[in-house]
Design a protein around this motif. Structure first.
Motif, PDB file in Angstrom:
ATOM      1  N   VAL A 194      -7.017  -0.977   0.022  1.00 32.24           N
ATOM      2  CA  VAL A 194      -7.219  -1.612   1.043  1.00 32.24           C
ATOM      3  C   VAL A 194      -7.735  -0.093   2.082  1.00 32.24           C
ATOM      4  N   SER A 195      -7.567   0.934   1.666  1.00 31.53           N
ATOM      5  CA  SER A 195      -7.330   1.965   2.804  1.00 31.53           C
ATOM      6  C   SER A 195      -9.645   1.946   2.695  1.00 31.53           C
ATOM      7  N   GLY A 196     -10.043   1.699   1.645  1.00 32.61           N
ATOM      8  CA  GLY A 196     -11.111   1.483   1.779  1.00 32.61           C
ATOM      9  C   GLY A 196     -11.798   0.907   2.574  1.00 32.61           C
ATOM     10  N   CYS A 220      21.927  -4.397  -8.716  1.00 34.67           N
ATOM     11  CA  CYS A 220      22.015  -5.751  -8.149  1.00 34.67           C
ATOM     12  C   CYS A 220      20.844  -5.745  -7.971  1.00 34.67           C
ATOM     13  N   GLY A 221      20.046  -6.225  -9.045  1.00 38.94           N
ATOM     14  CA  GLY A 221      18.401  -6.319  -9.134  1.00 38.94           C
ATOM     15  C   GLY A 221      18.574  -8.287  -9.937  1.00 38.94           C
ATOM     16  N   GLU A 222      20.081  -9.184  -9.956  1.00 42.49           N
ATOM     17  CA  GLU A 222      19.470 -10.378 -10.032  1.00 42.49           C
ATOM     18  C   GLU A 222      19.651 -10.875  -8.223  1.00 42.49           C
ATOM     19  N   PHE A 223      20.424 -10.014  -7.401  1.00 42.55           N
ATOM     20  CA  PHE A 223      20.407 -11.057  -6.451  1.00 42.55           C
ATOM     21  C   PHE A 223      19.272 -11.894  -5.716  1.00 42.55           C
ATOM     22  N   LEU A 224      19.750 -12.615  -5.610  1.00 46.04           N
ATOM     23  CA  LEU A 224      18.395 -13.993  -4.812  1.00 46.04           C
ATOM     24  C   LEU A 224      18.930 -14.541  -3.242  1.00 46.04           C
ATOM     25  N   GLY A 225      17.824 -13.786  -2.398  1.00 43.81           N
ATOM     26  CA  GLY A 225      18.145 -13.850  -1.002  1.00 43.81           C
ATOM     27  C   GLY A 225      16.862 -12.955  -0.613  1.00 43.81           C
ATOM     28  N   ASN A 226      16.872 -12.432   0.559  1.00 43.10           N
ATOM     29  CA  ASN A 226      15.985 -11.104   0.967  1.00 43.10           C
ATOM     30  C   ASN A 226      16.155  -9.868   1.211  1.00 43.10           C
ATOM     31  N   ALA A 227      16.001  -9.220   0.888  1.00 46.15           N
ATOM     32  CA  ALA A 227      16.501  -7.877   0.198  1.00 46.15           C
ATOM     33  C   ALA A 227      15.783  -6.932   0.421  1.00 46.15           C
ATOM     34  N   PHE A 228      14.729  -7.063   1.214  1.00 44.04           N
ATOM     35  CA  PHE A 228      13.562  -5.374   0.700  1.00 44.04           C
ATOM     36  C   PHE A 228      13.261  -5.584   2.549  1.00 44.04           C
ATOM     37  N   ALA A 229      12.502  -4.274   2.803  1.00 46.82           N
ATOM     38  CA  ALA A 229      12.581  -3.401   4.148  1.00 46.82           C
ATOM     39  C   ALA A 229      10.806  -3.500   4.228  1.00 46.82           C
ATOM     40  N   ASN A 230      10.216  -3.969   5.374  1.00 44.00           N
ATOM     41  CA  ASN A 230       8.841  -3.464   5.397  1.00 44.00           C
ATOM     42  C   ASN A 230       8.316  -2.163   6.180  1.00 44.00           C
ATOM     43  N   VAL A 231       8.087  -1.476   4.889  1.00 41.68           N
ATOM     44  CA  VAL A 231       7.689   0.190   5.855  1.00 41.68           C
ATOM     45  C   VAL A 231       6.497   0.114   5.918  1.00 41.68           C
ATOM     46  N   ARG A 232       6.201   1.611   6.737  1.00 43.15           N
ATOM     47  CA  ARG A 232       4.913   1.808   7.479  1.00 43.15           C
ATOM     48  C   ARG A 232       4.529   2.389   6.511  1.00 43.15           C
ATOM     49  N   VAL A 233       3.409   2.974   5.788  1.00 40.45           N
ATOM     50  CA  VAL A 233       2.759   4.661   5.522  1.00 40.45           C
ATOM     51  C   VAL A 233       1.134   4.422   5.965  1.00 40.45           C
ATOM     52  N   PRO A 234       0.928   5.936   6.235  1.00 37.77           N
ATOM     53  CA  PRO A 234      -0.659   5.988   6.763  1.00 37.77           C
ATOM     54  C   PRO A 234      -1.581   5.360   5.788  1.00 37.77           C
ATOM     55  N   ALA A 235      -2.289   4.741   5.817  1.00 37.28           N
ATOM     56  CA  ALA A 235      -3.908   5.010   5.625  1.00 37.28           C
ATOM     57  C   ALA A 235      -5.072   5.640   5.781  1.00 37.28           C
ATOM     58  N   PRO A 236      -5.145   6.232   4.867  1.00 36.14           N
ATOM     59  CA  PRO A 236      -6.017   7.820   4.897  1.00 36.14           C
ATOM     60  C   PRO A 236      -8.002   7.382   5.195  1.00 36.14           C
ATOM     61  N   VAL A 237      -7.920   6.161   6.090  1.00 37.65           N
ATOM     62  CA  VAL A 237      -8.742   5.407   6.036  1.00 37.65           C
ATOM     63  C   VAL A 237     -10.192   7.199   7.183  1.00 37.65           C
ATOM     64  N   THR A 238     -10.058   8.180   7.355  1.00 40.17           N
ATOM     65  CA  THR A 238     -10.683   9.311   7.754  1.00 40.17           C
ATOM     66  C   THR A 238     -11.020   9.421   6.898  1.00 40.17           C
ATOM     67  N   LEU A 239     -10.880  10.047   5.714  1.00 40.22           N
ATOM     68  CA  LEU A 239     -11.383  10.415   4.273  1.00 40.22           C
ATOM     69  C   LEU A 239     -12.651   9.463   3.566  1.00 40.22           C
ATOM     70  N   ALA A 240     -13.897  10.221   3.738  1.00 39.66           N
ATOM     71  CA  ALA A 240     -14.835   9.516   3.151  1.00 39.66           C
ATOM     72  C   ALA A 240     -15.201   9.202   1.680  1.00 39.66           C
ATOM     73  N   ASP A 241     -13.848   9.894   0.877  1.00 40.36           N
ATOM     74  CA  ASP A 241     -14.629  10.068  -0.490  1.00 40.36           C
ATOM     75  C   ASP A 241     -13.494   8.898  -1.207  1.00 40.36           C
ATOM     76  N   PRO A 242     -13.114   7.949  -2.203  1.00 39.52           N
ATOM     77  CA  PRO A 242     -12.285   7.165  -2.476  1.00 39.52           C
ATOM     78  C   PRO A 242     -11.327   7.629  -3.036  1.00 39.52           C
ATOM     79  N   ALA A 243     -11.907   9.287  -4.039  1.00 38.04           N
ATOM     80  CA  ALA A 243     -11.086   9.096  -4.891  1.00 38.04           C
ATOM     81  C   ALA A 243      -9.892  10.364  -4.076  1.00 38.04           C
ATOM     82  N   ALA A 244     -10.570  10.499  -2.560  1.00 37.23           N
ATOM     83  CA  ALA A 244      -9.573  11.615  -1.610  1.00 37.23           C
ATOM     84  C   ALA A 244      -8.499  10.965  -1.189  1.00 37.23           C
TER      85      ALA A 244
END
Length: 449
Positions: free
Chosen positions: A242-244, A298-322
Motif C-alpha cells: 500500500v505504501s508503494g 475476551c476473544g469471543e466478545f461481540l461488538g467493537n473492541a478495536f482502535a484505529n492506530v496510525r503508522v508511517p508509510a515509507p513513501v520516500t523509499l524507492a526500493d520496494p524491499a526497503a
C-alpha cells in the motif's frame, strides 16, 4: 450492553458522514449452495444465545439541531425473542451487485442492523455467503467469530462470553521499531492525491492475489537476528505494498511529481526523520490500521473492541524491499492496563459526541490525517467447510471511506487472499489502485528471487 449509550467509537460510526456505515465479509465456498432452510437452521443453532444480534439501533430523540445534536447519543435497544431467521435471505446477485445495492442503503430502524445473504459465486461451481452489518454493531473480529461458528467444526457460541467487554486490560500497538511513539491524536501529515479518473462516487473492487507471488513477497526481507530470522508477515507485506501504491500516486500528482519524488527524496527523508523541517510530521504519510484490543480472555466478545492506530508509510523509499523493511514490526502488540487518562478523555469526548465530531471531524477525516486505511482479516484454520462445502476465499467489504481517501482490505484463508479497494473517487480509481497494489506485490516477489 443492551439499552446503554454507544461508546465513542460506535457513536462516531453511527454518525458516519460519507454514507451508511455498512460493512461486511463474504465467504466464497465451492459446490451447490445449501437451502435457505438449512442455513437458517444452522444460524438458529449456532447463534441462538447472542444478545448482540437481537439489538436495534435507536437514534437520539429530538431535532438534529441545537442542543440535541451536541449531546444526543445513539443507544441499543434489545428485542427479546427476535427470530434470527428474519435476517437471512438469498438473492440472485454477485457480491459486486450486492455491494452496489445494499451497502449504500441504511438498515431499517425497526430491526437489528445485520443480515446474512446467499449469493451467486464469482465463478462457476461456487456460491457466496455475505454477512452485512452496521459497523456500530460489530467489528471484523466479531464477524470472524460468528462465521467460524457456522463451519462444520464449530459449535454454538456462548452468550456470556459474547458479552465479556474488554475491561481494564487492552491489547495495543507498542512503540515502533525505531522507538518512536504514535502521532498525536490530531497530528496530520501529507495528503496523497488519488488518480481521480472518472466521476467521484463511492466505488468498490476486488482482486485475488496469487499465492506464489505473496509467498515470494514475504521472502523479500528477513526479520530478526541471524539464526532466528523469519520472513515478513503477510500484514507487513500488505502495508509495504500500500505504501508503494501511495508513493506512485504522489509521483503522478501535480504536487508530488516524479521529479519531486526523486530529486527531493533526500529532503523529504530528512523531514520525516526530524531534520530539515520545523514539523517532521508535516510530510509524513500516515496509514490508518484497525487493531483488535481484546485480551486473550475476551476473544469471543461481540461488538467493537478495536482502535484505529496510525503508522508511517515509507513513501520516500524507492526500493520496494526497503519499504518492506521499514514496515516490519510496526504492528507489534502488547497487552497493558488502560491508563486513567485514556478513560477520562474517552468518557469526556463521548459525553458530547456531536461537539467532538464537529470539532475533530474536519481533521480526522481529512486526507492529510490518513490518506489510506489498511484492514486485514484472516481465517487461519485449515480445511474449513460449511455443510460440507469447502471455503475458497474470504473477501472484506469496508465502509465507504472519507472523501479523497482509499481503504485497502485484505481477506485471507488457507486457500488464498483477496484484496478489496473502496474509495469515494469512482470505480476507475478503485481499479487503478488495485492494479497498482498487484504491481507492488510483484516487484517485491521479483526482488526476492
Amino acid at each position: 450492553m443492551p439499552g446503554s449509550h454507544l461508546p465513542l467509537m460506535e457513536e462516531g460510526m453511527a454518525r458516519w458522514p460519507f454514507g451508511p456505515p455498512n460493512a461486511g465479509i463474504a465467504l466464497d465456498l465451492a459446490g451447490a449452495p445449501p437451502s435457505l432452510d438449512e442455513l437458517r437452521a444452522l444460524v438458529a443453532e449456532r447463534w441462538k444465545a447472542l444478545p448482540r444480534l437481537t439489538q436495534t439501533l435507536v437514534a437520539p430523540g429530538g431535532a438534529r439541531t441545537g442542543l440535541a445534536w451536541w449531546t444526543g447519543r445513539h443507544r441499543w435497544a434489545r428485542r427479546d425473542n427476535h427470530d434470527l431467521a428474519q435476517q437471512i435471505d438469498s438473492a440472485d446477485l454477485t457480491l459486486r451487485d450486492a455491494v452496489r445495492q445494499w451497502f449504500h442503503t441504511p438498515f431499517p430502524a425497526d430491526r437489528p442492523p445485520w443480515s446474512l445473504h446467499l449469493l451467486c459465486g464469482a465463478t462457476e461451481g461456487e456460491f457466496s455467503l455475505l454477512f452485512r452489518m452496521h459497523h456500530s454493531l460489530l467489528d471484523g473480529r466479531s464477524l470472524t467469530t460468528l462465521l467460524r461458528a457456522l463451519f462444520d467444526d464449530g459449535g454454538p457460541l456462548d452468550g456470556a462470553a459474547s458479552l465479556a467487554v474488554p475491561g481494564p486490560r487492552r491489547r495495543t500497538v507498542g512503540p515502533g521499531p525505531t522507538g518512536g511513539g504514535p502521532p498525536g491524536l490530531l497530528t496530520t501529515g501529507r495528503a496523497v492525491p488519488l488518480p481521480h479518473r472518472g466521476p467521484r462516487e463511492p466505488a468498490y473492487t476486488v482482486v485475488r492475489l496469487r499465492a506464489d507471488v505473496l509467498r515470494a513477497a514475504r521472502a523479500a526481507v528477513s526479520v530478526g537476528a541471524a539464526g532466528a530470522s523469519r520472513p515478513a508477515t503477510t500484514n507487513e507485506v500488505f502495508l509495504a505494498a500500500v505504501s508503494g501504491v501511495l508513493r506512485g500516486c504522489l509521483a503522478a500528482s501535480d504536487t508530488g511529481s516524479a521529479a519531486e519524488a526523486d530529486s527531493g527524496r533526500a529532503s523529504a527523508s530528512a523531514s520525516v526523520s526530524g531534520g530539515g523541517d520545523r514539523d517532521p510530521d508535516a510530510r509524513q504519510v500516515w496509514l490508518s490500521v484497525p487493531v483488535d484490543e481484546r485480551p486473550d480472555d475476551c476473544g469471543e466478545f461481540l461488538g467493537n473492541a478495536f482502535a484505529n492506530v496510525r503508522v508511517p508509510a515509507p513513501v520516500t523509499l524507492a526500493d520496494p524491499a526497503a519499504r518492506l523493511t521499514a514496515c516490519t514490526g510496526l504492528l507489534t502488540t502488547v497487552t497493558r492496563p488502560r491508563r486513567t487518562a485514556e478513560k477520562l478523555v474517552e468518557g469526556t469526548l463521548a459525553a458530547v459526541p456531536g461537539a467532538t465530531l464537529a470539532l475533530a471531524g474536519g481533521r480526522i477525516f481529512a486526507p492529510a490525517y490518513a490518506p489510506a486505511a489498511c484492514s486485514y482479516v484472516h481465517l487461519r484454520e485449515q480445511g474449513q467447510t460449511l455443510a460440507g462445502r469447502p471455503l475458497r476465499h474470504l473477501t472484506i467489504v469496508p465502509m465507504v471511506p472519507p472523501a479523497d481517501t482509499a481503504t485497502f482490505a485484505l481477506g485471507g484463508c488457507t486457500r488464498g487472499h483477496t484484496l478489496s479497494v473502496a474509495t469515494n473517487s469512482g470505480s476507475e480509481d478503485a481499479g487503478l489502485l488495485a492494479e497498482a497494489f498487484l504491481d507492488e506485490l510483484t516487484l517485491l516477489a521479483e526482488g526476492a528471487r
